[in-house]
Design an enzyme around this catalytic site. Sequence first.
Site, short mmCIF file in Angstrom:
data_model
loop_
_atom_site.label_atom_id
_atom_site.label_comp_id
_atom_site.label_asym_id
_atom_site.label_seq_id
_atom_site.Cartn_x
_atom_site.Cartn_y
_atom_site.Cartn_z
CB SER A 61 -64.79 24.20 -8.07
OG SER A 61 -63.20 25.08 -7.57
CE LYS A 64 -61.43 21.62 -8.48
NZ LYS A 64 -61.25 22.06 -7.65
CB SER A 116 -63.78 22.01 -5.04
OG SER A 116 -63.57 22.39 -5.46
#
Length: 372
Positions: A61, A64, A116
């Site tokens: 993640s 991102k 997230s």
Amino acid sequence: MNIFNRTKKFWILTAVLLMFITMLPLQVFAYPVSSGEAVLEVETGRILYSHYADKKLAPASTTKILTAIIIIEDFDLDVIIKVPASAANVEGSSIYLVEGETLTIRDLLYGLMLRSGNDCATALALHHSGSIDEFAKVMNKKAKEIGAESSHFMNPHGLPVKEHYTTAHDLGMIAAYAMRNETFAQIVKTKFWTIPDGGCGYTRNLINKNKMLTQYDGADGVKTGFTKEAGRCLVSSATRNNMHLVSVVLNSPSMYERSGEILDVAFSKYEMVDVFDYSYQNISLPTDVKGKYCFCSCEGKCFYPLTEQEKSMVHIEADMPKIVKLPVHKGDVVGEIRIYHENQLIFLRKIVSIKDTEKSYLDILREILSLI
């Protein structure tokens, strides 16, 4: 062999061993090394620490970070969008978006970076480019612009897929770039955020997953990540003594502790040093008219992270004309200075005129007379 000879041999071997130990690096880490690690200074991008920093790894993640900065740069964050069906049931971490509810891009960004949300990543990517594949093209283009040449992204959230990878160095460059954006920096240092009801029937109270914000002195971002394939990943940001650093650990068993260790090393070894020579802020250069000068200046404040030993390795080269031909107008570039750390160019600054300097009619008349 008698006892005396055995004792003598023992002490010789001991002395050799001690000498060898003193030649080893003094830094000893308490936590396991990650598969890829890097620490960079945010403003200059200088890498201050690395371990397998160019190894291609799955970022989970932490992907991102790139998604968020693209959205921030390309949209008004107060625009309201409707959540599409394809964003409402994305696997993995989520803020549980509901099809048809309406939220601002800003709120989706907070859901993306604090919790997230893979669903937030999908909604934002679809709003931006119409499809995940098209948004991935934008991500790869942006990564190359930033300088992340060894990365390739296939989606906006980091769920595992073949050919979705980055390196600790690349991810550090992306994070440093993003942290120079005030809006991004504000989002990732936020500990709590409330998203009002957009049609789901309740408000969402978000708590930032990033424990560095409460566990590490000076921490101000940025993003956690985990999948079974990628392991535990963390991009951290911290500011101390006017030095802003980002650290990256990929596939790190003790990601918070390890991030703190490598940040501590960088903070202890380096400091931000103004390497500019301020004598270049007020320069007067002779012109092709006797008695007239071109008054110039050069932008100051060139801060660069250096160790104590490296401070003597900085030197400046100036490229200025011996004679400036008139006329010269305010803002005209008349030269430049180049600042080097060893043989590496770290700053290039233009020397510009700070006022108009022209030939008078008398100056022109004198030139004509001199030719007769």
